[in-house]
Design an enzyme around this catalytic site. Structure first.
Site, PDB file in Angstrom:
ATOM      1  N   HIS A   1      -3.237   0.881   1.047  1.00  6.64           N
ATOM      2  CA  HIS A   1      -2.434   0.049   1.948  1.00  6.64           C
ATOM      3  C   HIS A   1      -2.933   0.171   3.393  1.00  6.64           C
ATOM      4  CE1 HIS A   1       1.279  -1.971   3.334  1.00  6.64           C
ATOM      5  NE2 HIS A   1       1.113  -1.193   4.395  1.00  6.64           N
ATOM      6  N   GLU A   2      -3.087   1.401   3.856  1.00  5.71           N
ATOM      7  CA  GLU A   2      -3.511   1.575   5.264  1.00  5.71           C
ATOM      8  C   GLU A   2      -4.941   1.069   5.457  1.00  5.71           C
ATOM      9  OE1 GLU A   2      -0.985   1.967   6.840  1.00  5.71           O
ATOM     10  OE2 GLU A   2       0.286   2.913   5.323  1.00  5.71           O
TER      11      GLU A   2
ATOM     12  N   HIS B   1      -4.993  -2.636   5.946  1.00  2.00           N
ATOM     13  CA  HIS B   1      -4.659  -3.043   7.319  1.00  2.00           C
ATOM     14  C   HIS B   1      -5.907  -3.175   8.189  1.00  2.00           C
ATOM     15  CE1 HIS B   1      -0.338  -3.345   7.797  1.00  2.00           C
ATOM     16  NE2 HIS B   1      -0.115  -2.171   7.247  1.00  2.00           N
TER      17      HIS B   1
ATOM     18  N   GLU C   1       2.301  -7.129   7.278  1.00  2.49           N
ATOM     19  CA  GLU C   1       2.630  -6.318   6.104  1.00  2.49           C
ATOM     20  C   GLU C   1       2.560  -7.086   4.778  1.00  2.49           C
ATOM     21  OE1 GLU C   1       2.582  -3.221   6.205  1.00  2.49           O
ATOM     22  OE2 GLU C   1       2.898  -2.785   8.333  1.00  2.49           O
TER      23      GLU C   1
ATOM     24  N   TYR D   1       7.150  -7.128   3.643  1.00  2.00           N
ATOM     25  CA  TYR D   1       6.152  -6.638   2.687  1.00  2.00           C
ATOM     26  C   TYR D   1       6.177  -7.455   1.397  1.00  2.00           C
ATOM     27  CZ  TYR D   1       5.858  -2.236   5.405  1.00  2.00           C
ATOM     28  OH  TYR D   1       5.684  -1.296   6.391  1.00  2.00           O
TER      29      TYR D   1
HETATM   30  N1  BES Z   1       2.439  -0.057   9.581  1.00  2.00           N
HETATM   31  C1  BES Z   1       3.227   0.508   8.559  1.00  2.00           C
HETATM   32  C2  BES Z   1       4.181   1.545   9.082  1.00  2.00           C
HETATM   33  C3  BES Z   1       5.127   1.039  10.146  1.00  2.00           C
HETATM   34  C4  BES Z   1       5.741  -0.187  10.047  1.00  2.00           C
HETATM   35  C5  BES Z   1       5.382   1.816  11.247  1.00  2.00           C
HETATM   36  C6  BES Z   1       6.601  -0.630  11.045  1.00  2.00           C
HETATM   37  C7  BES Z   1       6.239   1.371  12.240  1.00  2.00           C
HETATM   38  C8  BES Z   1       6.839   0.145  12.138  1.00  2.00           C
HETATM   39  C9  BES Z   1       2.380   1.108   7.445  1.00  2.00           C
HETATM   40  O1  BES Z   1       1.226   0.395   7.182  1.00  2.00           O
HETATM   41  C10 BES Z   1       3.182   1.077   6.182  1.00  2.00           C
HETATM   42  O2  BES Z   1       3.544   0.011   5.765  1.00  2.00           O
HETATM   43  N2  BES Z   1       3.433   2.226   5.578  1.00  2.00           N
HETATM   44  C11 BES Z   1       4.125   2.324   4.317  1.00  2.00           C
HETATM   45  C12 BES Z   1       3.099   2.553   3.222  1.00  2.00           C
HETATM   46  C13 BES Z   1       3.412   1.917   1.923  1.00  2.00           C
HETATM   47  C14 BES Z   1       3.771   0.475   1.981  1.00  2.00           C
HETATM   48  C15 BES Z   1       2.271   2.142   0.953  1.00  2.00           C
HETATM   49  C16 BES Z   1       5.095   3.490   4.388  1.00  2.00           C
HETATM   50  O3  BES Z   1       5.113   4.183   5.402  1.00  2.00           O
HETATM   51  O4  BES Z   1       5.861   3.708   3.465  1.00  2.00           O
HETATM   52 ZN    ZN Z   2       1.645  -1.500   6.333  1.00  2.00          ZN
END
Ligand code: BES
Ligand code: ZN
Length: 612
Positions: A304-305, A308, A327, A392
Site C-alpha cells: 500500500h505505501e 502511494h 487513497e 479507500y
Molecule cells: N496515508 C495513509 C495514512 C494516513 C491517512 C495518515 C490520512 C494521515 C491521514 C496511509 O497510506 C494508509 O492508508 N495507511 C493504512 C495502511 C493500510 C490501508 C494498508 C493504515 O495506516 O492502516
Molecule cells: Zn494510504
C-alpha cells in the site's frame, strides 16, 4: 482573500513557496525544536503572504540579504482545526527567514522518553504530518495544493541519528557557532552534538515532510531498500525478514504503473505508539511494528505505501476533499501488487475485508451522509475526525467498476497514462473526471459518474468480491448465529486475514457465552496477530463479556495504532447499560494518554466526548 483549501490559510492570490531550507536544533529535555526556515518564492513579491502555523513560537522574520526584520502578524486566536495564520509582509523579497520554536504539544510530533522505546536507553522523536500537522513543525503553506522541495540540517545529540523523507547528504560535527544564537545550549554543548543533512529535490506536498530521530540502525533488504528501526537486533532482524520481498513489489509496481521516481525505497519501523499502519513518506516509509508478525503479512501494508509512490506522492489530491484520489487509487494499486505477489485469493480476501469495512462505515455515518461521498465538503471539519474506509474502499470500488467496464488491458493503459500525465501535480476530482471522459469516450453513458462521485452510500453497481475462500468464510460467519462454530479442519489453513474477515462478518448481538466458547476453542484473545486480537476484543466488548477487560486494557496500553484504538474505545464507550465499560474507557485513556501520539490523543478524546 481567496482560500485554496478549507484546511489552510494559504491564499490563491499569494505566490507558493517552492523551496524551504530548515535548520532544526533538537532539545530533548524540553521536547522542543529551535528552528529556522528560509522560504524561497519563484520570484520577488511585495505584499502579504499567509502561512499556516500551529503551536509555534515565532521569534523573528528577516530579509535574508539585509537581515532587516520584516513585519509579520500571527492571528491571536488559534482555530481548533487550522491553527494560526502567520502573515508576513514582503517588499520585493524572493525569500524570507523565519526563526521559531516548536512546542511540546506540537500535533505532528511525538517525543518518547527512553522507557517508551524498544531499547529503553535513549529518547526518540518522530513526525506524522498528514493531513494538516506539518504546520506544527514549521510555518508553511500547509495544503497539498502546494509542492515544495526542501533541505534540512538536524542538530542532534551525538548518540542519536536521523532519517528523513529525503536523501541523506552528510553526518558531520557542527560547524563552530552553527546552531541558533538564541539557544545557548547550541554553543556550549557542540562537542556532544552532530548534524545530519538531507535534501528532497523533488517537489512534495508538505504533508510528506517527515523525520525520525533516535538510536536508529538498519539492515539491507534489497538493492534500493534498507529497513531502519531502533537499534535492537531482534527488532531489526524480524523487520528484515518480514520485508524481504520488497524489491519484487517495487518491480511489479514499475511494470504496472511506470518508473519508480524516488530513488530509494527505505522502510522505518517505529515504536508501537505510531498512530497508523503505514505512512507513505517518500524514500522512507514509516511503519507500525504491529505489522511484523513473522508471516509476511506486513507485505500488504508495504504494498500500500509503495503504491502511494505513484498515486498520492506523484499525483496528489489538491485538498482533503479529494482524498479518495490518494487513497482509492492506492488501494486499487496495492491490490494489483498483492494479486501478483500473493495470488488472486489473497487479493480477493483483502477486497472482502475492505467491503466489510465500507459497509460498517456506511452505518457509522448514517447521520452524516456527506462523509459517505467520494468528493466531500470539509469546511469546518477536522480530517482526523472523519478518517474512514470510504475514500479507500468506495474509491477502490469506483476504479474497479471502470476496470470491469473497459477490461483490464485498457484500464492498465489508462492508469499508466494518467500517472505520466499528472505526475508531480496536485489535482482534484474534476480534473480526473475530465481526463477519464477524454480518454474513455462514452464512459459517462456506461457508468453513472455523478452517483459514484457525489452520491451517498454504496452505488448499486459496486461489487462484493467472489472467491471460494471469501464466500466460504462469510457463510461460516453467518452460520455462527445458528450455533455452528467452524470446525478445526475448516480453519486449519486460516491465517490472520481469514480470522479477521470471519470475526468482522459475525452477526451483531451474539451471546457472550458464544463469544467465550469461540475463544476457548481458538484462543483468539491471545492471538499474536493484532488485527485478529482486536477484532475479537471488539466483539467481546459489544457482547458484554467483562472477562476480557484485562486484555482490552493491556492492548490499549501496548499500542497506539488508531486502527486498534478507535474500535476498542468506541465499543467501550458505546456499551449500553454497561457503566463498567465506560469507566474503564475513561481510566485507561487517562493512564495511557501520554503514550499516544498527539493525533491519536485527539481522536480518542473525540470518541469519548461523543459517547460519554
Ligand atoms: N496515508 C495513509 C495514512 C494516513 C491517512 C495518515 C490520512 C494521515 C491521514 C496511509 O497510506 C494508509 O492508508 N495507511 C493504512 C495502511 C493500510 C490501508 C494498508 C493504515 O495506516 O492502516
Ligand atoms: Zn494510504
Amino acid at each position: 482573500m481567496a482560500p485554496v483549501d478549507p484546511h489552510s490559510f494559504t491564499d490563491s492570490t499569494h505566490p507558493f513557496a517552492t523551496h524551504i531550507s530548515l535548520s532544526l536544533y533538537f532539545n530533548f529535555p524540553s521536547s522542543t525544536i529551535h528552528s529556522s526556515a528560509l522560504l524561497t518564492l519563484p520570484s520577488p513579491h511585495s505584499g502579504p503572504i499567509s502561512l499556516d502555523a500551529r503551536s509555534l513560537a515565532i521569534s523573528s522574520v528577516l530579509d535574508p540579504q539585509t537581515l532587516t526584520p520584516l513585519p509579520f502578524s500571527l492571528s491571536p486566536n488559534s482555530d481548533p482545526i487550522k491553527g494560526q495564520n502567520l502573515t508576513i509582509t514582503l517588499s520585493n523579497q524572493s525569500s524570507f527567514l523565519i526563526t521559531f520554536s516548536t512546542s511540546p504539544s506540537s500535533s505532528a510530533l511525538q517525543w518518547l522518553s527512553p522507557p517508551q522505546t524498544f531499547n529503553k536507553t535513549l529518547p526518540f522523536v518522530y513526525t506524522q504530518c498528514q493531513s494538516i500537522h506539518a504546520r506544527s513543525v514549521f510555518p508553511c503553506q500547509d495544503t497539498p495544493a502546494a509542492r515544495i522541495c526542501y533541505s534540512a540540517r538536524l542538530n542532534l545529540p551525538r548518540q542519536l541519528s536521523a532519517v528523513m523523507s529525503a536523501a541523506h547528504i552528510d553526518r558531520r560535527p557542527p560547524i563552530l557557532g552553527e546552531g541558533l544564537s538564541s539557544c545557548d545550549e547550541a554553543l556550549w554543548c557542540a562537542e556532544d552534538r552532530v548534524v545530519e543533512e538531507f535534501a528532497m529535490e523533488q517537489p512534495i506536498p508538505p504533508y510528506l515532510f517527515a523525520f525520525a530521530v533516535g538510536e536508529i540502525n538498519y539492515r539491507e533488504v534489497g538493492p534500493r531498500t534498507r529497513v531502519y528501526a531502533e537499534s535492537v537486533p531482534a527488532v531489526l532482524d524480524a523487520a528484515a525478514k518480514e520485508f524481504a520481498g520488497t524489491e519484487e513489489m517495487i518491480r511489479q509496481g514499475e511494470r504496472l504503473f511506470g518508473p519508480y521516481e524516488w530513488g530509494r525505497f527505505d522502510l522505518l519501523v517505529l515504536p508501537p505508539s505510531f498512530p497508523y499502519g503505514g505512512m507513505e513518506n517518500p524514500r522512507m516509509v514509516f511503519l507500525t511494528p504491529t505489522v511484523i508478525r513473522g508471516d509476511a503479512s506486513g507485505a500488504q501494508v508495504v504494498a500500500h505505501e509503495l503504491a502511494h509512490s505513484w498515486t498520492g506522492n506523484l499525483i496528489t489530491n489538491k485538498t482533503n476533499e479529494d482524498f479518495w484520489l490518494n487513497e482509492g487509487f492506492t488501494t486499487y494499486a496495492e491490490r494489483r501488487i498483492v494479486e501478483v505477489v500473493q495470488g488472486e485469493d489473497r487479493a480477493a480476501l483483502n477486497i472482502g475485508i475492505g467491503w466489510r469495512g465500507l459497509n460498517e462505515d456506511m452505518e457509522r455515518f448514517h447521520d452524516n451522509m456527506e462523509f459517505t461521498k467520494l468528493k466531500t465538503r470539509q469546511e469546518g471539519v477536522d480530517p482526523d475526525d472523519i478518517y474512514s474506509h470510504v475514500p479507500y474502499e468506495k474509491g477502490f470500488q469506483f476504479l474497479w467498476r471502470i476496470e470491469r467496464q473497459i477490461c483490464r488491458p485498457a484500464f492498465d493503459e489508462f492508469l499508466k497514462k494518467y500517472i505520466a500525465t499528472f505526475k508531480f501535480q496536485s489535482i482534484d476530482t474534476e480534473m480526473f473526471l475530465d481526463f477519464l471522459k477524454a480518454n474513455v469516450p462514452g464512459i459517462e453513458k456506461e457508468i453513472d459518474l455523478d452517483v459514484w462521485i457525489h452520491g451517498t452510500g454504496i452505488p448499486p453497481d459496486a461489487l462484493e468480491p467472489v472467491s471460494t475462500i471469501y464466500t466460504k468464510i462469510v457463510s461460516l460467519a453467518t452460520e455462527f448465529k445458528l450455533g455452528r462454530m467452524p470446525r478445526e479442519d475448516e480453519v486449519a489453513e486460516w491465517r490472520g486475514q481469514e480470522w479477521e474477515l470471519y470475526l468482522e462478518n459475525l452477526p451483531k448481538g451474539i451471546e457472550s457465552s458464544q463469544v467465550a466458547a469461540l475463544d476457548a476453542r481458538y484462543r483468539l484473545s491471545e492471538c499474536k496477530d493484532w488485527e485478529v486480537k482486536v477484532a475479537f476484543l471488539q466483539l467481546a466488548i459489544s457482547s458484554g463479556c467483562r472477562e476480557y477487560f484485562v486484555e482490552v486494557e493491556k492492548t490499549l496500553k501496548e499500542v497506539g495504532r488508531m486502527k486498534y484504538l478507535r474500535p476498542l474505545y468506541t465499543a467501550l464507550a458505546q456499551a449500553t447499560g454497561n457503566d463498567e465499560a465506560k469507566i474503564l474507557a475513561k481510566r485507561v485513556f487517562m493512564e495511557a494518554r501520554e503514550c499516544y501520539h498527539p493525533i491519536a490523543q485527539g481522536v480518542v478524546e473525540t470518541i469519548l466526548s461523543k459517547h460519554l
